[in-house]
Scaffold this active site. Sequence first.
Site, short mmCIF file in Angstrom:
data_model
loop_
_atom_site.label_atom_id
_atom_site.label_comp_id
_atom_site.label_asym_id
_atom_site.label_seq_id
_atom_site.Cartn_x
_atom_site.Cartn_y
_atom_site.Cartn_z
N GLY A 78 38.90 43.70 29.71
CA GLY A 78 39.73 44.15 28.60
C GLY A 78 39.87 43.11 27.49
O GLY A 78 39.93 43.46 26.31
N ASN A 79 39.90 41.83 27.87
CA ASN A 79 40.11 40.78 26.87
C ASN A 79 38.92 40.60 25.94
O ASN A 79 39.03 39.92 24.92
CB ASN A 79 40.46 39.45 27.55
CG ASN A 79 39.29 38.87 28.34
OD1 ASN A 79 38.55 39.59 29.00
ND2 ASN A 79 39.14 37.56 28.28
N LYS A 124 44.18 56.10 39.97
CA LYS A 124 44.07 55.40 38.69
C LYS A 124 44.91 56.08 37.61
O LYS A 124 44.63 57.20 37.20
CB LYS A 124 42.58 55.39 38.29
CG LYS A 124 42.27 54.68 37.03
CD LYS A 124 42.09 53.19 37.22
CE LYS A 124 41.91 52.51 35.87
NZ LYS A 124 42.19 51.10 35.88
N LYS A 164 34.57 49.62 36.39
CA LYS A 164 33.40 49.06 35.71
C LYS A 164 32.77 47.88 36.47
O LYS A 164 31.57 47.62 36.34
CB LYS A 164 33.74 48.64 34.27
CG LYS A 164 34.71 47.46 34.13
CD LYS A 164 34.02 46.18 33.75
CE LYS A 164 34.96 45.03 33.49
NZ LYS A 164 36.14 44.83 34.29
N LYS A 196 36.59 43.08 41.51
CA LYS A 196 35.59 42.11 41.05
C LYS A 196 34.97 41.39 42.23
O LYS A 196 33.74 41.22 42.32
CB LYS A 196 36.24 41.08 40.11
CG LYS A 196 36.77 41.69 38.82
CD LYS A 196 37.33 40.62 37.90
CE LYS A 196 38.20 41.24 36.83
NZ LYS A 196 37.59 42.35 36.09
P1 ADP Z 1 39.46 42.95 33.41
O1 ADP Z 1 39.98 43.68 32.22
O2 ADP Z 1 38.64 41.74 33.05
O3 ADP Z 1 38.81 43.83 34.44
P2 ADP Z 1 41.78 42.77 35.19
O4 ADP Z 1 43.15 42.62 34.59
O5 ADP Z 1 41.40 44.09 35.73
O6 ADP Z 1 40.75 42.26 34.07
O7 ADP Z 1 41.57 41.70 36.35
C1 ADP Z 1 41.72 40.31 36.10
C2 ADP Z 1 43.14 39.87 36.38
O8 ADP Z 1 43.40 39.91 37.78
C3 ADP Z 1 43.48 38.44 36.04
O9 ADP Z 1 43.69 38.28 34.65
C4 ADP Z 1 44.75 38.23 36.87
O10 ADP Z 1 45.88 38.58 36.10
C5 ADP Z 1 44.63 39.21 38.02
N1 ADP Z 1 44.56 38.64 39.37
C6 ADP Z 1 45.08 39.23 40.47
N2 ADP Z 1 44.83 38.52 41.57
C7 ADP Z 1 44.11 37.43 41.17
C8 ADP Z 1 43.53 36.33 41.87
N3 ADP Z 1 43.67 36.17 43.19
N4 ADP Z 1 42.85 35.41 41.13
C9 ADP Z 1 42.72 35.54 39.80
N5 ADP Z 1 43.26 36.57 39.10
C10 ADP Z 1 43.94 37.52 39.76
MG MG Z 2 39.75 45.37 35.57
#
Ligand code: ADP
Ligand code: MG
Length: 314
Positions: free
Chosen positions: A11-12, A129, A215, A277
């Site tokens: 998202g960023n 979701k 994704k 991820k």
């Molecule tokens: P994206 O839009 O890149 O898919 P998400 O918000 O879905 O991002 O996932 C990334 C986020 O997951 C990080 O920014 C953090 O806030 C969160 N997060 C949850 N658990 C963890 C973890 N164990 N280590 C790192 N980030 C984590």
């Molecule tokens: Mg995500």
Amino acid sequence: MPGKIVVALGGNALQKQGEASAHAQQDVADETARQLVPLILAGYQLVIVHGNGPQVGNIVLHEEAINTPEVPTFPLDTCVAMSQGAIGFWLQQALIDEFSRRQMKSVASTVVTQVVVDANDPAFSNPTKPIGVFYQTETEARQAANGRNFTFKEDAGRGWRRVVPSPKPQRIVEEYTVKAMIDAGVTVITGGGGGVPVVETVSDGLEGVEAVIDKDFTAAVVADAIDAEALVILTAVDGAMVDYGKPTARTIGRTNRQEMQRYIDENQFAPGSMLPKVQAALKFVEKPGRRAIIASLGSAEQALAGQVGTIIES
Ligand code: ADP
Ligand code: MG
């Protein structure tokens, strides 16, 4: 020799501070292109998969706002395709501009991508979701659904929201096109928003379904299909962390499948954000000679050089 890599953008890479105008998102896409083009200059062949959570949410809101026989609301599969078109347009324009600024001969293009899911995926009987607008009460939500068979759930004290299934991606329908474009040297944007979810039917061929695909999982399927050297998942944090949110938090560096599986078993990664991820990364590195990287958008090159980020080797 650098090879093919699949970059999953979070998202960023498309929005800052929730600013959702096309103009604001194009500015962020420009910045993202500036961060990705050095990878191409370093010799990597990029295939880009991006998220679409906030964007498809807004498209659904627009679609729900008018629903008349003349201007009917489009279904969710079509909304995902619309988000692929819009975001793909922003990214490919940003990349093409950056190529020309640097006098590179590269080209970038987006493929509207369908992704096959299993009609019997357990996700279809357990929608999780949340998408679209918040309603005060379940009754209000039901009224808005206007007879359609939607599932609503209470979302963390913020109101009632429609939830849709998030089935696992199985196959990229446009795989041949994507490979041909890669062979022609194109920087391909594919699988946007996890892809348009479709099921294969006996009587009607491919049919879109009311669902969204994660994704990160789709990026792993794309990376496997094109036999990428690396799956590079770029997000807002430096990598996957243990003790996330605690004073003892630390980013996991170079690691292997066994260690990451242990952290999954310890519930170190939040479902719906970091967990998919890590799961996508582990799936990709099941085959030997591959690596998966979880790193911040700005540190992709350093992460590929093995200096930062979470690097999982098969
Ligand atoms: P994206 O839009 O890149 O898919 P998400 O918000 O879905 O991002 O996932 C990334 C986020 O997951 C990080 O920014 C953090 O806030 C969160 N997060 C949850 N658990 C963890 C973890 N164990 N280590 C790192 N980030 C984590
Ligand atoms: Mg995500």
